[in-house]
Design an enzyme around this catalytic site. Structure first.
Site, PDB file in Angstrom:
ATOM      1  N   HIS A   1      49.840  61.007 -36.817  1.00 45.89           N
ATOM      2  CA  HIS A   1      49.292  60.239 -37.935  1.00 45.89           C
ATOM      3  C   HIS A   1      48.663  61.243 -38.889  1.00 45.89           C
ATOM      4  O   HIS A   1      47.746  61.970 -38.517  1.00 45.89           O
ATOM      5  CB  HIS A   1      48.245  59.227 -37.454  1.00 45.89           C
ATOM      6  CG  HIS A   1      47.688  58.423 -38.580  1.00 45.89           C
ATOM      7  ND1 HIS A   1      48.214  57.213 -38.957  1.00 45.89           N
ATOM      8  CD2 HIS A   1      46.686  58.687 -39.464  1.00 45.89           C
ATOM      9  CE1 HIS A   1      47.558  56.753 -40.006  1.00 45.89           C
ATOM     10  NE2 HIS A   1      46.623  57.635 -40.323  1.00 45.89           N
ATOM     11  N   CYS A   2      49.177  61.282 -40.122  1.00 46.56           N
ATOM     12  CA  CYS A   2      48.703  62.286 -41.076  1.00 46.56           C
ATOM     13  C   CYS A   2      47.662  61.678 -42.010  1.00 46.56           C
ATOM     14  O   CYS A   2      47.994  60.780 -42.794  1.00 46.56           O
ATOM     15  CB  CYS A   2      49.893  62.826 -41.879  1.00 46.56           C
ATOM     16  SG  CYS A   2      49.407  64.115 -43.012  1.00 46.56           S
TER      17      CYS A   2
END
Ligand SMILES: [Zn+2]
Ligand SMILES: [Zn+2]
Length: 237
Positions: free
Chosen positions: A188-189
């Site tokens: 998850h960026c």
């Protein structure tokens, strides 16, 4: 006279004894045992109630640890979700500031210093990199990373997601920030405020690549200006 006094004394003694007996019978023995048995009954009932509420044949130390850390995980996930929006704004702000500096200072210097063909090459290369960075960042942020199909029963799966209670195909992971299962999840960026998965992995990779090339291009093309400014500051000191 003497017999009357004796009679009075024995009568009062009898009354006192009866009162004492009544007090002992009323307050001491029966009632106390009744209260203690009632308390014991209440205690065992509460224990049974608690046990029936908490009982789970699948409960183990991992589940207990999950429950203990659940509030901390919830706070971290909520903060990351909130930071995601702030980080996206930061990326836009930082990239825009670099572009504004290039337009205001670097491009006029290039046009006035270099020959026409070199200036044309600089302009084309710079704008190509800017277009690629903007396009891939936009696509990486807005493209859904891909989720397992909900209504298909014959999906090949390796396990069941405990949070979504749906089959998980291979290389699928549950993102606790997006609160959904993601196909071929990479991570998850927070800089994209999105998960990097099956459908947006190439956009994410291209964005990283073009951003690196853009940084190298800006550093090389403004190197002379940087040295000039650095020497000017050194001379002042
Ligand atoms: Zn899930
Ligand atoms: Zn996510």
């Amino acid at each position: 006279m003497g017999s009357a006094w004796r009679w009075q004394l024995s009568r009062s003694m009898r009354l006192v004894l009866r009162w004492c007996r009544q007090q002992r019978g009323g307050r001491g023995g029966g009632s106390r045992t009744q209260i203690s048995s009632r308390l014991l009954e209440l205690w065992s009932y509460s224990k049974l109630l608690l046990h029936s509420l908490c009982y789970n044949s699948l409960a183990d130390s991992d589940t207990l640890l999950d429950c203990v850390f659940e509030p901390i995980i919830w706070i971290v996930d909520s903060l990351t979700r909130w930071f995601g929006v702030a980080f996206v704004c930061l990326v836009v702000l930082l990239t825009s500031s670099v572009v504004i500096i290039v337009y205001l200072f670097v491009i006029p210097t290039i046009i006035s210093t270099y020959p026409v063909h070199w200036a044309a090459w600089h302009l084309s290369c710079g704008h190509w990199l800017l277009l690629m960075i903007t396009f891939h960042y936009y696509k990486a942020t807005t493209t859904s990373p891909g989720h397992p199909p909900k209504n298909k029963l014959n999906t090949p799966s390796v396990s069941i997601c405990k949070k979504c209670v749906t089959p998980k195909p291979p290389r699928t992971h549950h993102c606790s920030i997006c609160n959904v299962c993601v196909l071929k999840m990479d991570h998850h960026c927070p800089w994209l405020n999105n998960c990097v998965g099956h459908f947006n992995h190439r956009y994410f990779f291209s964005f990283c690549l073009y951003m690196t090339l853009g940084c190298i291009y800006c550093s090389i093309s403004s190197w002379e200006m940087f040295l000039e400014a650095y020497n000017a500051v050194e001379d002042l000191c």
